[in-house]
Design an enzyme around this catalytic site. Structure first.
Site, PDB file in Angstrom:
ATOM      1  CG  ASP A  11      -1.814   1.216   1.330  1.00 16.72           C
ATOM      2  OD1 ASP A  11      -2.427   1.569   0.305  1.00 16.72           O
ATOM      3  OD2 ASP A  11      -1.915   1.836   2.409  1.00 16.72           O
ATOM      4  CB  SER A  12       0.190   4.817  -0.462  1.00 15.39           C
ATOM      5  OG  SER A  12      -0.934   4.912   0.396  1.00 15.39           O
ATOM      6  CE1 TYR A  43       2.298   5.397  -3.569  1.00 14.77           C
ATOM      7  CE2 TYR A  43       1.113   3.463  -4.343  1.00 14.77           C
ATOM      8  CZ  TYR A  43       2.285   4.059  -3.920  1.00 14.77           C
ATOM      9  OH  TYR A  43       3.434   3.311  -3.857  1.00 14.77           O
ATOM     10  CB  CYS A  74      -3.205   0.342  -2.475  1.00 14.40           C
ATOM     11  SG  CYS A  74      -3.312   2.043  -3.044  1.00 14.40           S
ATOM     12  CB  THR A  76      -5.156   4.664  -5.174  1.00 15.07           C
ATOM     13  OG1 THR A  76      -5.903   5.192  -4.086  1.00 15.07           O
ATOM     14  CG2 THR A  76      -4.902   5.750  -6.192  1.00 15.07           C
ATOM     15  CD  GLU A 153       0.009   6.774   6.149  1.00 18.71           C
ATOM     16  OE1 GLU A 153       1.114   6.715   6.703  1.00 18.71           O
ATOM     17  OE2 GLU A 153      -0.525   5.784   5.583  1.00 18.71           O
ATOM     18  CB  CYS A 185      -9.461   4.508   0.737  1.00 14.07           C
ATOM     19  SG  CYS A 185      -7.803   4.955   1.334  1.00 14.07           S
ATOM     20  CB  THR A 186      -6.607  -0.323   2.323  1.00 16.23           C
ATOM     21  OG1 THR A 186      -5.510   0.460   1.830  1.00 16.23           O
ATOM     22  CG2 THR A 186      -7.083  -1.295   1.259  1.00 16.23           C
ATOM     23  CG  HIS A 187      -4.994   4.941   4.563  1.00 13.64           C
ATOM     24  ND1 HIS A 187      -4.463   4.465   3.388  1.00 13.64           N
ATOM     25  CD2 HIS A 187      -3.956   5.457   5.275  1.00 13.64           C
ATOM     26  CE1 HIS A 187      -3.152   4.699   3.372  1.00 13.64           C
ATOM     27  NE2 HIS A 187      -2.815   5.288   4.512  1.00 13.64           N
TER      28      HIS A 187
HETATM   29  N1  DGL Z   1      -4.806   3.134   1.005  1.00 12.67           N
HETATM   30  C1  DGL Z   1      -4.811   3.471  -0.358  1.00 12.67           C
HETATM   31  C2  DGL Z   1      -6.103   3.180  -1.043  1.00 12.67           C
HETATM   32  O1  DGL Z   1      -6.717   2.184  -0.700  1.00 12.67           O
HETATM   33  C3  DGL Z   1      -4.060   4.698  -0.793  1.00 12.67           C
HETATM   34  C4  DGL Z   1      -4.397   5.984  -0.165  1.00 12.67           C
HETATM   35  C5  DGL Z   1      -3.488   7.087  -0.661  1.00 12.67           C
HETATM   36  O2  DGL Z   1      -2.273   6.906  -0.587  1.00 12.67           O
HETATM   37  O3  DGL Z   1      -3.992   8.115  -1.122  1.00 12.67           O
HETATM   38  O4  DGL Z   1      -6.537   3.855  -1.937  1.00 12.67           O
END
Ligand code: DGL
Length: 274
Positions: A11-12, A43, A74, A76, A153, A185-187
């Site tokens: 992931d990012s 990302y 991720c 994205t 983050e 988004c995995t965050h």
């Molecule tokens: N966690 C990522 C996603 O699922 C990337 C978020 C990012 O870096 O903008 O999209």
């Protein structure tokens, strides 16, 4: 290809740990090599070309570590890069958006689905495309939530600022009658409790939150079974964590997210994997 080889997850930043967590609890015999691109997060605001090139470098790095399969944890990178990189590498590559769309299509009762994600994911229209492909009668509404990733983050997971940001974003779904909201988004699963509260306040009861990580792990299990790649190990494996910057900060966040002890996080100069 050997069964005891690790699974690469990337992931990012820390977001992919929500997918790693699911893999660790559902497939406890599998060893993970995780890469978080902390030097280049987010990302979500970057172009397709940039995210594809970053993904290539990370996949090369993970292959150099001998992984048997890669999970792009991720949304994205799944939306912008997976179709291209799948054609370029021999290793099986799983994404999170297809499982996420399937789960949402199953979960909705009234056919109205909200999707929150990064600018890149929402702009790509990937969830709408996949969902309309499953059922053309669905109504899909997307909303980019770019501030969520930096807040996560920073570890501002229960903060009043994050709550106010969530309220502004989620109010966009008012009047759309969504009964299902994809955390695209995995965050975002790290904000799950906060998002659930705010959804109740602004959209009412009865909205199901979808975390694509659950179905992604089922896809992974299926792939490992199909290819005879399950790890035969008896002991709980030791996972390895790499980042492109800020190893110590990542380690302490990872320890608050994962059900295992992250003893060490190592720095990698990812640009050298061009
Ligand atoms: N966690 C990522 C996603 O699922 C990337 C978020 C990012 O870096 O903008 O999209």
């Amino acid at each position: 290809m050997g069964c005891d080889l690790p699974i690469g997850v990337f992931d990012s930043g820390v977001g992919g740990l929500t997918v790693a967590k699911e893999i660790i609890s559902r497939l406890p015999g599998e060893r993970i090599i995780y890469f978080g691109d902390t030097a280049r997060v987010p990302y979500g605001s970057k172009s397709r070309e940039t995210v594809t090139e970053y993904s290539r470098q990370i996949i090369r790095f993970l292959i150099s570590q001998g992984v048997k399969v890669i999970v792009v944890a991720c949304n994205t990178a799944s939306a912008l890069a997976v179709d291209v990189v799948r054609r370029e590498f021999d290793v099986p590559i799983l994404d999170v958006v297809r499982p996420g769309a399937r789960t949402a299509a199953d979960a909705t009762q009234n056919g109205s689905i909200g999707v929150i994600g990064t600018e890149g994911t929402i702009r790509s229209g990937i969830y709408s495309k996949l969902l309309y492909g499953i059922n053309p009668d669905l109504n899909v509404y997307g909303k980019a939530c770019p501030l969520f990733v930096p807040l996560v983050e920073e570890g501002w997971i229960y903060d009043s600022v994050t709550r106010e940001v969530a309220r502004r974003y989620l109010e966009e779904f008012q009047g759309k009658d969504v009964d299902c909201l994809v955390l695209g988004c995995t965050h975002y699963p790290l904000l799950r409790n906060l998002i659930r509260d705010v959804v109740r306040e602004v959209l009412g009861e009865g909205v199901t939150l979808v975390n694509p990580a659950v179905e992604t792990t089922k896809d992974l299990k299926f792939l490992l079974a199909e290819r005879g790649l399950f790890s035969g190990g008896e002991d709980l494996p030791e996972h390895t964590f790499y980042v492109s910057d800020g190893a110590e900060k990542f380690r302490s966040l990872a320890n608050s997210i994962l059900p295992c002890n992250v003893i060490e996080t190592k720095d990698v100069t990812i640009k050298t994997f061009e």
